[in-house]
Design an enzyme around this catalytic site. Structure first.
Site, mmCIF file in Angstrom:
data_model
loop_
_atom_site.group_PDB
_atom_site.id
_atom_site.type_symbol
_atom_site.label_atom_id
_atom_site.label_comp_id
_atom_site.label_asym_id
_atom_site.label_seq_id
_atom_site.Cartn_x
_atom_site.Cartn_y
_atom_site.Cartn_z
ATOM 1 N N ASP B 93 28.817 36.652 38.167
ATOM 2 C CA ASP B 93 29.698 37.711 37.657
ATOM 3 C C ASP B 93 28.947 38.453 36.554
ATOM 4 O O ASP B 93 28.857 37.963 35.435
ATOM 5 C CB ASP B 93 30.984 37.113 37.077
ATOM 6 C CG ASP B 93 31.918 36.549 38.144
ATOM 7 O OD1 ASP B 93 31.421 35.912 39.093
ATOM 8 O OD2 ASP B 93 33.140 36.746 38.028
ATOM 9 N N LYS B 155 34.658 43.946 40.174
ATOM 10 C CA LYS B 155 35.577 43.158 39.342
ATOM 11 C C LYS B 155 36.041 44.002 38.175
ATOM 12 O O LYS B 155 35.257 44.758 37.594
ATOM 13 C CB LYS B 155 34.840 41.890 38.881
ATOM 14 C CG LYS B 155 35.569 41.045 37.860
ATOM 15 C CD LYS B 155 34.787 39.758 37.567
ATOM 16 C CE LYS B 155 35.311 39.065 36.324
ATOM 17 N NZ LYS B 155 34.506 37.874 35.950
ATOM 18 N N LYS B 184 37.843 41.746 42.688
ATOM 19 C CA LYS B 184 38.291 40.654 41.830
ATOM 20 C C LYS B 184 39.015 41.218 40.610
ATOM 21 O O LYS B 184 38.474 42.064 39.897
ATOM 22 C CB LYS B 184 37.102 39.780 41.382
ATOM 23 C CG LYS B 184 37.519 38.665 40.408
ATOM 24 C CD LYS B 184 36.368 37.707 40.094
ATOM 25 C CE LYS B 184 36.733 36.801 38.899
ATOM 26 N NZ LYS B 184 35.645 35.882 38.533
#
Lengths: 215, 221
Positions: B93, B155, B184
């Site tokens: 991430d 995300k 996400k």
């Protein structure tokens, strides 16, 4: 302490996610106007800041694994090497808080030693132990380890979200005297509060906000 | 409505406290196994421990890269990724360089995204936009470039800024990237109602530190 002397105790941060060249430039202009001691910039902004601060004595500081301390020693070493390459005046590095909180002091120490080794003779290295999350015992442990590893200055907290408390400055000065320099983190930075912190023994104040007294 | 098991399966069990001790990381890993979460999301410094604990399980190990400002030079970001992979990370991430979007340096942003996809090939890559700091136009641009670069997920947030995932942002991101890419949602997801409404808005992964509470309080089996 007059405004000039006060300004010479201040380091302003430009480390936020929102930082752009334009934003950093504006803050650097203010650093020049108020004669601040230095400015904190992300690794990628050091060359840019150097150009803007040419022919001034304002220092340029950068960071490693900041402010979470979530990066590994390997990555912090790379960041210190990068800071040396581009010519920053000092690098403030977070420590292995996970090891510290798990009582693995040998791992805290080896992380410190690797960073000191990477910085050797090329850049000033300052540790950020994050006093805001530490017990008194952990604070002393981390100071002891810093001195042993060869780091002579610490900055209490990253300032996200903890500010320095004066008791910590007094404690470090009482235990270590001149063997360990200490810098404080204060946002917002008011002159009166800063005065107390400096009189307690802090050598510099770090802030995210230009002190309102100087505006 | 999705089942409890399905809900658990989309949760990245997130623990990014700077004072995380080994005991806390162990607890997070065992919770992830017991509840059937998709992954644990942790700082790289604890990836070796998480990797040891989760070996042989279905739970992925997601490393938080370039946290939380994202403002590191590309070569430092790539080094951090390689280091995390060598320590056992199976998902990444990474926070994007927000300044490149704000300054419209799209060629450099595209390069960052492509390098991210390349170095993270074989792993699940998620690029964090920090949507609360972007205009809709900027969100769309970042999503388009992420898709083009071959990143697996866009995300919303790190969870460290003023706001996290919103329904509107997730809808916009899903609409922009289509069905072939992951979205996400992360930041501020506190209960199962938040979780379910974000999934209905188009999220197929959720980052939250409240995973256990969310699943425990969810009443549909």
């Amino acid at each position: 302490m007059n405004d000039f002397e006060f300004g010479k105790k201040i380091i302003v941060s430009t480390l936020e996610t929102e930082s752009t060249h334009n934003r950093v430039k504006k803050i650097i202009e203010k650093c020049k106007k108020y004669n601040f001691y230095g400015v904190f910039v992300n690794l990628g902004y050091i060359s840019f800041a150097k150009k803007l601060l040419k022919n001034t004595d304002i220092k340029i500081f950068t960071v490693a694994s900041y402010p979470n301390g979530g990066m590994t020693t390997e990555v912090k070493v790379k960041q210190i090497q990068y800071a040396i390459e581009v010519g920053a005046d000092a690098v403030y590095s977070c420590l292995n808080y996970n090891a510290l909180k798990s009582g693995r002091l040998d791992d805290v120490k080896s992380d410190m030693e690797r960073m000191v080794e990477a910085s050797q003779n090329s850049i000033e290295l300052i540790f950020v132990p994050q006093f805001g999350i530490l017990t008194n015992e952990e604070k002393i442990n981390v100071c002891d380890l810093s001195v042993k590893a060869g780091c002579r200055v610490i900055k209490t907290d990253a300032g996200y979200p903890y500010n320095t408390i004066i008791e910590d400055i007094l404690m470090v000065k009482r235990v270590y005297g001149d063997a360990l320099g200490i810098e404080a983190s204060l946002s917002p930075c008011k002159k009166e509060e800063s005065n107390y912190i400096i009189n307690a023994g802090a050598r510099l104040i770090h802030t995210r906000n230009i002190p309102s007294i100087l505006q | 409505m999705i089942t409890k098991k399905e809900l658990a399966k989309v949760i990245d069990h997130t623990y990014l406290k700077i004072q995380a001790s080994d005991m806390e990381i162990k607890a997070i890993c065992y919770e992830a196994i017991n509840y059937g979460f998709a992954a644990v999301a942790v700082h790289p410094v604890v990836v070796p421990l998480a990797s040891r604990l989760l070996r042989g399980t279905k739970v992925k190990i997601s490393a938080a890269i370039s946290f939380f400002s994202g403002l590191y030079p590309l070569k430092i970001k790539l080094h951090e990724i390689e280091d995390a992979i060598s320590n056992g990370a199976t998902e990444l991430d990474m926070v994007m360089s927000l300044d490149l979007v704000k300054e419209k340096k799209y060629d450099l942003l595209e390069r960052e995204f492509k390098e991210f996809a390349k170095v993270g090939k074989g792993l699940t890559t998620k690029i964090i936009l920090e949507t609360c700091l972007l205009t809709n136009e900027e969100k769309i641009k970042a999503c388009e470039l992420a898709k083009k670069a071959g990143i697996d997920f866009v995300k919303t947030s790190t969870g460290f800024k003023k706001a996290g995932a919103t329904i509107e942002d997730v809808k916009l991101m899903r609409k922009t990237v289509g069905q072939a890419m992951g979205v996400k949602a992360a930041g501020g997801i506190r209960n199962w109602k938040d979780a379910v409404s974000l999934i209905e808005a188009g999220a197929d992964r959720l980052g939250t530190s409240c995973g256990v509470d969310i699943v425990e309080s969810y009443s549909i089996n």
